[in-house]
Design a protein around this motif. Sequence first.
Motif, PDB file in Angstrom:
ATOM      1  N   PHE A  11       0.833  -1.205   0.000  1.00 46.72           N
ATOM      2  CA  PHE A  11       0.000   0.000   0.000  1.00 46.72           C
ATOM      3  C   PHE A  11       0.865   1.250   0.000  1.00 46.72           C
ATOM      4  O   PHE A  11       0.638   2.180  -0.772  1.00 46.72           O
ATOM      5  CB  PHE A  11      -0.934  -0.004   1.212  1.00 46.72           C
ATOM      6  CG  PHE A  11      -1.721   1.265   1.374  1.00 46.72           C
ATOM      7  CD1 PHE A  11      -2.843   1.503   0.603  1.00 46.72           C
ATOM      8  CD2 PHE A  11      -1.322   2.236   2.294  1.00 46.72           C
ATOM      9  CE1 PHE A  11      -3.565   2.673   0.742  1.00 46.72           C
ATOM     10  CE2 PHE A  11      -2.038   3.409   2.438  1.00 46.72           C
ATOM     11  CZ  PHE A  11      -3.167   3.627   1.658  1.00 46.72           C
ATOM     12  N   TYR A  12       1.868   1.304   0.883  1.00 48.33           N
ATOM     13  CA  TYR A  12       2.769   2.451   0.946  1.00 48.33           C
ATOM     14  C   TYR A  12       3.436   2.680  -0.412  1.00 48.33           C
ATOM     15  O   TYR A  12       3.520   3.810  -0.892  1.00 48.33           O
ATOM     16  CB  TYR A  12       3.838   2.242   2.025  1.00 48.33           C
ATOM     17  CG  TYR A  12       3.450   2.710   3.407  1.00 48.33           C
ATOM     18  CD1 TYR A  12       2.277   2.288   4.015  1.00 48.33           C
ATOM     19  CD2 TYR A  12       4.281   3.559   4.128  1.00 48.33           C
ATOM     20  CE1 TYR A  12       1.935   2.701   5.291  1.00 48.33           C
ATOM     21  CE2 TYR A  12       3.949   3.983   5.408  1.00 48.33           C
ATOM     22  CZ  TYR A  12       2.774   3.553   5.977  1.00 48.33           C
ATOM     23  OH  TYR A  12       2.450   3.971   7.236  1.00 48.33           O
ATOM     24  N   PHE A  60       4.963   6.367  -1.121  1.00 42.51           N
ATOM     25  CA  PHE A  60       5.688   6.611   0.125  1.00 42.51           C
ATOM     26  C   PHE A  60       6.999   5.844   0.094  1.00 42.51           C
ATOM     27  O   PHE A  60       7.023   4.665  -0.223  1.00 42.51           O
ATOM     28  CB  PHE A  60       4.876   6.173   1.342  1.00 42.51           C
ATOM     29  CG  PHE A  60       3.547   6.880   1.484  1.00 42.51           C
ATOM     30  CD1 PHE A  60       3.392   8.217   1.180  1.00 42.51           C
ATOM     31  CD2 PHE A  60       2.448   6.184   1.931  1.00 42.51           C
ATOM     32  CE1 PHE A  60       2.175   8.851   1.316  1.00 42.51           C
ATOM     33  CE2 PHE A  60       1.213   6.812   2.073  1.00 42.51           C
ATOM     34  CZ  PHE A  60       1.077   8.141   1.761  1.00 42.51           C
ATOM     35  N   VAL A  61       8.088   6.503   0.422  1.00 42.88           N
ATOM     36  CA  VAL A  61       9.390   5.847   0.386  1.00 42.88           C
ATOM     37  C   VAL A  61       9.907   5.501   1.780  1.00 42.88           C
ATOM     38  O   VAL A  61      10.783   4.659   1.916  1.00 42.88           O
ATOM     39  CB  VAL A  61      10.441   6.709  -0.361  1.00 42.88           C
ATOM     40  CG1 VAL A  61      10.079   6.828  -1.831  1.00 42.88           C
ATOM     41  CG2 VAL A  61      10.573   8.080   0.268  1.00 42.88           C
ATOM     42  N   ASN A  62       9.364   6.126   2.818  1.00 41.03           N
ATOM     43  CA  ASN A  62       9.805   5.865   4.188  1.00 41.03           C
ATOM     44  C   ASN A  62       8.875   4.885   4.891  1.00 41.03           C
ATOM     45  O   ASN A  62       7.667   4.918   4.688  1.00 41.03           O
ATOM     46  CB  ASN A  62       9.855   7.162   4.996  1.00 41.03           C
ATOM     47  CG  ASN A  62      10.844   8.148   4.429  1.00 41.03           C
ATOM     48  OD1 ASN A  62      11.902   7.755   3.952  1.00 41.03           O
ATOM     49  ND2 ASN A  62      10.509   9.416   4.472  1.00 41.03           N
TER      50      ASN A  62
END
Length: 95
Positions: free
Chosen positions: A25-26, A31-33
């Motif tokens: 999902f990230y 989202f990379v973190n």
Amino acid sequence: MYQDKTLTCRDCQAEFVFSAGEQEFYASRGFVNEPTRCPDCRRARKNQRGEGGSQQREMFEAVCANCGAIALVPFRPSGDRPVYCADCYQPRPRY
């Protein structure tokens, strides 16, 4: 592709699982973190900042510059600009 990871919350130091599904999902959202807080601390922080959705916005009373009625507005009137009630504000032209 993704595998569950065990991370440590930076606020409460508890271990939590960053599941393969959450990682996917990230990644799909760009989202990379990885998350640095456990779900409970994330939720608490969100509620503390007023993003929980259930918190009411503080309203302030002001006197309408057009009709003199009491208006409830979501900001503290400073007195240097006119404030209008909902009935008077709607028909005004917006620039």
